[in-house]
Design a protein around this motif. Structure first.
Motif, mmCIF file in Angstrom:
data_model
loop_
_atom_site.group_PDB
_atom_site.id
_atom_site.type_symbol
_atom_site.label_atom_id
_atom_site.label_comp_id
_atom_site.label_asym_id
_atom_site.label_seq_id
_atom_site.Cartn_x
_atom_site.Cartn_y
_atom_site.Cartn_z
ATOM 1 N N LEU A 1 9.343 1.184 -6.340
ATOM 2 C CA LEU A 1 8.244 2.089 -6.701
ATOM 3 C C LEU A 1 8.018 2.149 -8.210
ATOM 4 N N GLN A 2 8.523 1.117 -8.929
ATOM 5 C CA GLN A 2 8.280 0.942 -10.358
ATOM 6 C C GLN A 2 8.969 1.984 -11.232
ATOM 7 N N PHE A 3 10.102 2.502 -10.761
ATOM 8 C CA PHE A 3 10.951 3.339 -11.603
ATOM 9 C C PHE A 3 12.067 2.470 -12.190
ATOM 10 N N THR A 4 12.730 2.981 -13.215
ATOM 11 C CA THR A 4 13.851 2.248 -13.813
ATOM 12 C C THR A 4 15.167 2.946 -13.482
ATOM 13 N N ASN A 5 16.240 2.161 -13.487
ATOM 14 C CA ASN A 5 17.584 2.673 -13.218
ATOM 15 C C ASN A 5 18.501 2.389 -14.401
ATOM 16 N N THR A 6 19.382 3.329 -14.668
ATOM 17 C CA THR A 6 20.411 3.076 -15.679
ATOM 18 C C THR A 6 21.554 2.283 -15.034
ATOM 19 N N PRO A 7 22.323 1.531 -15.822
ATOM 20 C CA PRO A 7 23.368 0.678 -15.232
ATOM 21 C C PRO A 7 24.634 1.414 -14.827
ATOM 22 N N TRP A 8 24.768 2.688 -15.209
ATOM 23 C CA TRP A 8 26.055 3.356 -15.056
ATOM 24 C C TRP A 8 26.422 3.592 -13.597
ATOM 25 N N VAL A 9 25.440 3.859 -12.751
ATOM 26 C CA VAL A 9 25.745 4.108 -11.343
ATOM 27 C C VAL A 9 26.283 2.836 -10.692
ATOM 28 N N ASN B 1 0.838 -1.211 0.000
ATOM 29 C CA ASN B 1 0.000 0.000 0.000
ATOM 30 C C ASN B 1 0.870 1.257 0.000
ATOM 31 N N GLN B 2 1.967 1.228 0.735
ATOM 32 C CA GLN B 2 2.855 2.384 0.750
ATOM 33 C C GLN B 2 3.530 2.591 -0.605
ATOM 34 N N ARG B 3 3.833 1.488 -1.284
ATOM 35 C CA ARG B 3 4.467 1.592 -2.598
ATOM 36 C C ARG B 3 3.558 2.282 -3.608
ATOM 37 N N MET B 4 2.253 2.193 -3.402
ATOM 38 C CA MET B 4 1.305 2.808 -4.336
ATOM 39 C C MET B 4 0.944 4.240 -3.946
ATOM 40 N N SER B 5 1.578 4.782 -2.901
ATOM 41 C CA SER B 5 1.299 6.156 -2.491
ATOM 42 C C SER B 5 2.026 7.130 -3.408
ATOM 43 N N VAL B 6 1.816 8.424 -3.155
ATOM 44 C CA VAL B 6 2.407 9.458 -4.002
ATOM 45 C C VAL B 6 3.805 9.856 -3.535
ATOM 46 N N ILE B 7 4.294 9.237 -2.476
ATOM 47 C CA ILE B 7 5.629 9.581 -1.968
ATOM 48 C C ILE B 7 6.672 9.107 -2.969
ATOM 49 N N GLY B 8 7.606 9.993 -3.330
ATOM 50 C CA GLY B 8 8.656 9.662 -4.287
ATOM 51 C C GLY B 8 9.727 8.777 -3.671
ATOM 52 N N PRO B 9 10.592 8.216 -4.506
ATOM 53 C CA PRO B 9 11.612 7.286 -3.992
ATOM 54 C C PRO B 9 12.604 7.927 -3.032
ATOM 55 N N TRP B 10 13.007 9.187 -3.285
ATOM 56 C CA TRP B 10 13.965 9.813 -2.382
ATOM 57 C C TRP B 10 13.334 10.121 -1.037
ATOM 58 N N SER B 11 12.123 10.669 -1.047
ATOM 59 C CA SER B 11 11.435 10.950 0.222
ATOM 60 C C SER B 11 11.159 9.670 0.997
ATOM 61 N N MET B 12 10.770 8.620 0.282
ATOM 62 C CA MET B 12 10.517 7.347 0.942
ATOM 63 C C MET B 12 11.803 6.771 1.518
ATOM 64 N N SER B 13 12.914 6.969 0.807
ATOM 65 C CA SER B 13 14.193 6.397 1.247
ATOM 66 C C SER B 13 14.644 7.001 2.568
#
Length: 442
Positions: free
Chosen positions: A228-236, A81-93
């Protein structure tokens, strides 16, 4: 003023009036104990008690809370349920990281203030500030690693996670180990040899902790993005692996040795570290068949950007290992110091790489089973049999050369590549068959 909702929620739960009053009262009793037992070394004893209290509160208890809180949310089925909230990944982190540990940090800040005050009474102001900064970073690192481990477990969606958080919590305890050389050598002239240069140990530990704490926070953010269903690039990730290999290979002693031997030793250390990291990722990452199939579809269709975003970290790390094995394949013949002593052959890294691909295929095949709950555990048992039990039985039977069937031999020749190549191809074919079977059943 917008307050992080996750931080606000935890503040309401953790910082009650009773707890806010109880923490300084208990710490005051502890510091009073230092006063009663110190004698003439009151300020020194006060500083020691403050450090011990800080480690107990922030590193041990805070690391426990950081790792346990998220796992309990997964087990309690509130995390989705929290994953479906409007809180962004940085704020959630950072809300998850510092929200669940607000109360330990409340006590930890008091302990740091007492430590600084006690140390400043003895006149060691510069070392006192550096040690306080190191203590602060150790707390952040221990809690970050605890939360990062919990996020990785959440991605695997394992059941009974709250009973297994102890394994993740052990990572937080490792943060205490940073204190041991510091408390022993702080204020002395002890130095660290890194890439042939000598640095004061307190400065080196401080800068190293800054880097590692920063990477731990980046790791939390990137795993949270995936959750949270975002994608990451491999470079980091590739940048982190590069940092890890450079950092650890820098501890290879130089002295008056041959520079070529030093360079080769560092390359071998990088290969060993990358290999260990690969196995850690194979067991810690989720091995989703659907995601793997989607990756192959993207590669066939030429969608390289999408494919790169969906590459699992273990596969990226395997590419790094393959690059290091290739470099060693061409470097070892020119390093006569190793070749004359018959310590390691040029074929050893390539044989090790083939065995690693075999092991990765084994884990994938077991995770493609319809019952994947114990897949990683079964894979671990099989690997123990392949690398330990079977070679021991064959060796006791008098066939010492048979060990090359199960693990790479440092002094093996080109024929030592045959067994791992055959086993690798067999396991890859098996994985292909399991994927085809799952496609039909789905």
């Amino acid at each position: 003023m917008n307050i992080n909702p996750e931080l606000k929620r935890n503040a309401w739960l953790e910082l009650s009036a009773h707890r806010m009053l109880a923490m300084p009262a208990i710490l005051a009793l502890i510091f009073n104990l230092a006063y009663l037992t110190a004698g003439n070394d009151f300020w020194k004893q006060m500083g020691i008690y403050a450090v011990i209290s800080y480690v107990a509160l922030v590193v041990l208890w805070g690391g426990k809370l950081a790792s346990e809180g998220l796992i309990r949310e997964v087990d309690g089925q509130t995390w989705d349920n929290q994953r479906m909230s409007v809180i962004g990944p940085w704020s959630m982190s950072w809300g998850k990281l510092f929200g669940s540990t607000l109360f330990p940090w409340y006590g930890g800040v008091i302990c740091l203030a007492v430590y600084l005050f006690a140390r400043l009474q003895t006149g060691y102001s510069e070392e006192a500030v550096k040690v306080a900064a190191i203590l602060l970073l150790v707390g952040v690192l221990a809690q970050s690693v605890g939360l990062l481990g919990a996020l990785l477990l959440a991605r695997k969606r394992g059941k009974g996670g709250s009973r297994r958080y102890t394994g993740l919590y052990l990572f937080a305890i490792l943060g205490v180990l940073w204190l041991l050389p510091l408390l022993q050598h702080a204020g002395s002239q002890s130095q660290v040899d890194w890439f042939g240069y000598h640095y004061p140990i307190i400065d080196f530990v401080l800068l190293s902790l800054m880097a590692w704490a920063g990477w731990a926070l980046i790791g939390i953010y990137r795993v949270m993005r995936v959750e949270l269903q975002f994608t990451n690039t491999p470079w980091v990730w590739l940048l982190f692996v590069t940092f890890l290999l450079v950092f650890l290979s820098g501890f290879v002693p130089g002295g008056g040795r041959d520079p070529q031997l030093i360079a080769l030793s560092r390359l071998l250390v990088s290969f060993a570290v990358a290999s260990l990291l690969l196995y850690f990722l194979l067991f810690s990452e989720s091995k989703d068949v659907v995601a793997l199939r989607r990756l192959f579809i993207n590669l066939r269709s030429g969608s390289m950007k999408t494919a790169a975003e969906n590459l699992p970290l273990w596969l990226l790390t395997l590419m790094v290992v393959a690059g290091l094995a290739t470099a060693l394949l061409f470097e070892l013949p020119f390093r006569s110091v190793f070749m004359d002593r018959n310590v390691i052959s040029q074929w050893f890294p390539l044989a090790a790489l083939l065995f690693m691909v075999r092991d990765a295929a084994l884990l994938l095949a077991l995770n493609m089973s319809l019952r994947t709950r114990w897949a990683d555990g079964a894979a671990l048992v099989y690997l123990l049999v392949l690398y330990g039990l079977l070679p021991a039985v064959i060796n006791l039977a008098g066939w010492s050369g048979g060990r090359s069937l199960f693990y790479p031999l440092p002094g093996g020749d080109v024929s030592s590549l045959i067994a791992p190549a055959v086993e690798m191809v067999a396991m890859l074919v098996f994985v292909r068959m399991r994927m085809a079977r799952l496609s039909v059943e789905s």
